[in-house]
Scaffold this active site. Structure first.
Site, PDB file in Angstrom:
ATOM      1  N   HIS A   1       0.827  -1.069   0.026  1.00 49.92           N
ATOM      2  CA  HIS A   1       0.161  -0.045   0.010  1.00 49.92           C
ATOM      3  C   HIS A   1       0.843   1.180  -0.045  1.00 49.92           C
ATOM      4  O   HIS A   1       1.824   1.274   0.738  1.00 49.92           O
ATOM      5  CB  HIS A   1      -0.904   0.035   1.241  1.00 49.92           C
TER       6      HIS A   1
ATOM      7  N   ASP B   1       1.034   4.188   1.384  1.00 51.03           N
ATOM      8  CA  ASP B   1       1.658   4.751   2.446  1.00 51.03           C
ATOM      9  C   ASP B   1       2.854   4.017   3.193  1.00 51.03           C
ATOM     10  O   ASP B   1       3.394   4.483   4.048  1.00 51.03           O
ATOM     11  CB  ASP B   1       0.488   4.974   3.733  1.00 51.03           C
ATOM     12  N   HIS B   2       3.130   2.851   2.626  1.00 52.68           N
ATOM     13  CA  HIS B   2       4.267   2.077   3.105  1.00 52.68           C
ATOM     14  C   HIS B   2       5.605   1.997   2.303  1.00 52.68           C
ATOM     15  O   HIS B   2       6.762   1.383   2.723  1.00 52.68           O
ATOM     16  CB  HIS B   2       4.142   0.682   3.697  1.00 52.68           C
TER      17      HIS B   2
ATOM     18  N   HIS C   1      -4.904  -8.251   6.555  1.00 54.08           N
ATOM     19  CA  HIS C   1      -5.154  -6.907   5.916  1.00 54.08           C
ATOM     20  C   HIS C   1      -6.044  -7.210   4.732  1.00 54.08           C
ATOM     21  O   HIS C   1      -6.198  -8.482   4.388  1.00 54.08           O
ATOM     22  CB  HIS C   1      -3.717  -6.138   5.850  1.00 54.08           C
TER      23      HIS C   1
ATOM     24  N   HIS D   1      -0.078   4.216  13.338  1.00 62.51           N
ATOM     25  CA  HIS D   1      -0.892   3.991  12.093  1.00 62.51           C
ATOM     26  C   HIS D   1      -2.036   4.693  12.170  1.00 62.51           C
ATOM     27  O   HIS D   1      -3.170   4.098  12.072  1.00 62.51           O
ATOM     28  CB  HIS D   1      -0.684   2.642  11.602  1.00 62.51           C
TER      29      HIS D   1
HETATM   30 ZN   LIG Z   1      -2.447  -1.288   4.159  1.00 64.02          ZN
HETATM   31 ZN   LIG Z   2      -1.175   1.719   6.033  1.00 65.88          ZN
END
Ligand SMILES: [Zn+2]
Ligand SMILES: [Zn+2]
Length: 303
Positions: free
Chosen positions: A64, A66-67, A142, A270
């Site tokens: 994802h 944001d990582h 997830h 997070h």
């Molecule tokens: Zn994620």
């Molecule tokens: Zn995330």
């Protein structure tokens, strides 16, 4: 010596004016491991005075944005800084074919090699190992395949009891063997138990990193007795339904994991951008697990 973790970013999804997307750097007795690489990571490394050149291993939990959005910029800067040492990236197999066109286009004359190592996130596997630390994947739950990482120090050597070794006239050449736990066998046939001549080794510490996961029994068993657990808490309890739907956790659920896994301390992170004040997270978690801290950016936590 030992393990310490510096938080570079602890926001979920969006960067805000106050918080950055996910990234942390773990210092294991002078070895630096970057864990996730959200947008802005290289600026955060600079602000926190972590030298880029000391990072040789990067662990990416999942794909994802944001990582991972910080990776191309960081790699490009490492090239401009004249790095020559290989850079190792541990991630899902999909990352390499995604990154290769970028590297070929933007970083054509990179003076170092980027080595991609893939792992299967559903398994608990040792994906990195050196003389003092190993890294094991943690299966989490997830929306897309995702892994957590358990960093643990290997058992350390016993400490020499100098006074006792002098008293029994143990030759110096025996000390490395005593440190490894051997009993001393004298040339005259005498035998002296190791625990008379040595002290127990310092404890081996462990740091568990679990981001982007809903509450999971698998996580509880994988992080049992960790000294420090970073567990995501994207939402507060009143958004438990949304947390479940988006495969994220609430602060209370993170605390539940910490309590049932009997970890030493819990680090919450997070956070959804909708929350400006993070105090309610720690208050909610502390009702279940007292030893809770907020993964505030720029803070360093000894493990
Ligand atoms: Zn994620
Ligand atoms: Zn995330």
């Amino acid at each position: 010596m030992g393990l310490s973790v510096t938080i570079l970013g602890s926001n979920s999804a969006l960067p805000t004016s106050e918080r950055n997307p996910t990234a942390q750097v773990l210092n294991a007795s002078g070895r630096f491991f970057l864990i996730d690489c959200g947008e802005g990571t290289q600026l955060q490394l600079r602000r926190n005075k972590v030298r880029f050149g000391r990072i040789h291993h990067i662990f990416i939990s999942h794909l994802h944005g944001d990582h991972v959005f910080g990776l191309p910029g960081l790699i490009s800067s490492l090239g401009l800084l004249g790095r020559t040492k290989d850079l190792h990236i541990y991630a899902l197999a999909d990352l390499e074919p995604l990154m290769k066109p970028w590297l070929n286009y933007f970083c054509r004359d990179l003076p170092f090699k980027v080595a991609f190592h893939s792992f299967v996130p559903e398994e608990q596997t040792v994906i990195y190992e050196d003389s003092s630390v190993e890294v094991v994947t943690i299966p989490v739950e997830h929306r897309i395949p995702t892994a957590g990482f358990l960093f643990r120090e290997k058992p350390k050597e016993r400490k020499i009891n100098k006074e006792k070794c002098d008293y029994y006239q143990v030759p110096l050449r025996w000390l490395p063997r005593l440190k490894k736990g051997e009993d001393y066998a004298g040339e005259d046939g005498s035998l002296i138990a190791n625990d008379i001549l040595t002290f127990p080794p310092p404890p081996s510490k462990s740091y568990a990193y679990c981001t982007d996961t809903r509450f999971s029994e698998k996580v509880i068993s994988a992080v049992k007795n960790a000294d420090l657990l970073y567990h995501e808490s994207t939402f507060l309890e009143d958004e438990e339904e949304l947390a479940g739907k988006t495969f994220h956790s609430t602060a209370r659920q993170a605390a539940e994991v910490a309590k049932r896994a009997n970890v030493g301390r819990l680090l919450l992170g997070h956070f959804s951008s909708r929350y400006r004040d993070l105090k309610p997270f720690v208050e909610e978690a502390k009702r279940v697990f007292e030893n809770t801290l907020i993964a505030e950016e720029g803070s360093t936590f000894e493990v």
